[in-house]
Design an enzyme around this catalytic site. Structure first.
Site, short mmCIF file in Angstrom:
data_model
loop_
_atom_site.label_atom_id
_atom_site.label_comp_id
_atom_site.label_asym_id
_atom_site.label_seq_id
_atom_site.Cartn_x
_atom_site.Cartn_y
_atom_site.Cartn_z
N ASP A 67 0.81 -1.22 0.00
CA ASP A 67 0.00 0.00 0.00
C ASP A 67 0.84 1.27 0.00
O ASP A 67 2.05 1.23 0.22
CB ASP A 67 -0.97 -0.01 1.20
CG ASP A 67 -0.29 -0.41 2.51
OD1 ASP A 67 0.95 -0.50 2.54
OD2 ASP A 67 -1.00 -0.64 3.49
N ASP A 142 -7.41 -2.33 14.07
CA ASP A 142 -8.80 -2.64 13.71
C ASP A 142 -8.87 -3.90 12.85
O ASP A 142 -9.88 -4.19 12.24
CB ASP A 142 -9.47 -1.45 13.00
CG ASP A 142 -8.77 -1.07 11.69
OD1 ASP A 142 -7.87 -1.83 11.24
OD2 ASP A 142 -9.13 -0.03 11.11
N HIS A 144 -7.04 -4.63 10.16
CA HIS A 144 -6.81 -4.51 8.71
C HIS A 144 -5.51 -5.17 8.26
O HIS A 144 -4.55 -5.29 9.02
CB HIS A 144 -6.86 -3.04 8.25
CG HIS A 144 -5.74 -2.18 8.76
ND1 HIS A 144 -5.94 -0.91 9.22
CD2 HIS A 144 -4.41 -2.40 8.88
CE1 HIS A 144 -4.78 -0.38 9.58
NE2 HIS A 144 -3.85 -1.26 9.39
N GLU A 149 -9.74 -1.58 5.49
CA GLU A 149 -10.37 -1.24 6.76
C GLU A 149 -11.66 -2.05 6.94
O GLU A 149 -12.16 -2.65 5.99
CB GLU A 149 -10.68 0.26 6.77
CG GLU A 149 -9.46 1.15 6.54
CD GLU A 149 -8.49 1.22 7.71
OE1 GLU A 149 -8.43 0.27 8.52
OE2 GLU A 149 -7.78 2.24 7.83
#
Ligand code: F6R
Length: 271
Positions: A67, A142, A144, A149
């Site tokens: 990413d 979270d 990811h 997400e």
């Protein structure tokens, strides 16, 4: 799925680096998927040490990063230009210390003028390279992987995504604050490989450390497969999976004794 629990961050990093080095040694022209963030820094340092001291050779290796933030990036011909891009991070932590060829490095281009086209191109490049042999992954608080997400489809591909408040906060604390960049100036969008893209890697190596990751690691590995914890898709992967944790990140796993038992048995039987 092999779940390996190590005493501390250093041992987790060494174990993970050893797995990557084994792939590079057995297939010198392998394709590695790489991650940024605080977790892999120790792994990259160990790989750099192996390159310097043991001659670990990256000259034929191809890499694809997971990413990049949209709106930031670096000129590959001036890789030491300082910015907060993941491209810069990769140069500083790994690429500038090893003998990888510049043309074999792939990182989503945060400065692209056509992000959607660029995402398609990125996917094509992975296919052209023959797919990813080993994908290194961290895990966000979270749950990811990459910037997938909660709510990202488990079949998602490389695309543009909006970051959550938690991810923005975590990245601010880990990187931007130190560079005196205000939270409002941080990029709020990113390009990320999708969960579907990640699952196509032939092997997965996920690493996590620290008590702050204990809850999410337990949800990812032992909870239901859900788009609310996108890394829980690990349970659907059909290839080789190794998860390397330090003991704090492993502390909330219900089946921890079993994982330790399996590791001991495999060691005893040379598996
Ligand atoms: C990084 C990435 C992220 C991180 C995750 C954990 O390329 O894709 O998913 O792996 O946010 O970050 P750290 O390691 O900083 O806790």
């Amino acid at each position: 799925m092999d779940i390996i629990i190590r005493e501390n961050y250093e041992q987790m990093s060494k174990y993970a680096a050893q797995i990557i080095a084994n792939v590079v040694r057995t297939k010198p022209n392998c394709v590695l998927g790489l991650a940024t963030g605080s977790t892999p820094i120790g792994t990259y340092r160990e790989l750099v040490r192996m390159h310097r001291e043991e001659g670990l050779d990256f000259s034929e290796v191809t890499t694809f990063n997971l990413d990049e933030y949209l709106g930031v990036g670096i000129d590959l011909d001036k890789p030491y230009h300082l910015d907060q891009s993941y491209a810069r991070f990769m140069y500083e932590e790994l690429f500038k210390h090893i003998n990888i060829k510049k043309e074999n490095i792939h990182i989503p281009d945060g400065l692209t003028t056509n992000p959607n086209e660029h995402c398609k191109w990125y996917e094509e490049q992975i296919k052209k390279a023959g797919g990813i042999d080993l994908q290194l992954l961290g895990i966000g608080r979270d749950g990811h992987w990459g910037f997938n997400e909660p709510g990202s489809s488990l079949g998602s591909r490389t695309r543009v995504v909006a970051l959550t408040e938690q991810t923005l906060n975590d990245n601010y604390e880990a990187f931007y604050k130190k560079a005196n960049i205000s939270r409002s100036e941080m990029p709020h969008f990113a390009i990320t490989m999708g969960i579907g893209t990640i699952l196509e890697a032939r092997n997965i190596l996920m690493i996590a450390n620290g008590a702050g990751k204990a809850d999410v690691v337990a949800k990812c590995l032992e909870g239901p497969v859900t788009s609310q914890i996108t890394s829980s898709a690990i349970q659907l992967h059909s290839g080789g999976i190794t998860v390397v944790l330090d003991k704090e990140a492993a502390s909330k796993l219900k089946n921890i004794d079993y994982y330790r038992h399996v590791e001991t048995l495999k060691h005893q039987y040379g598996l």
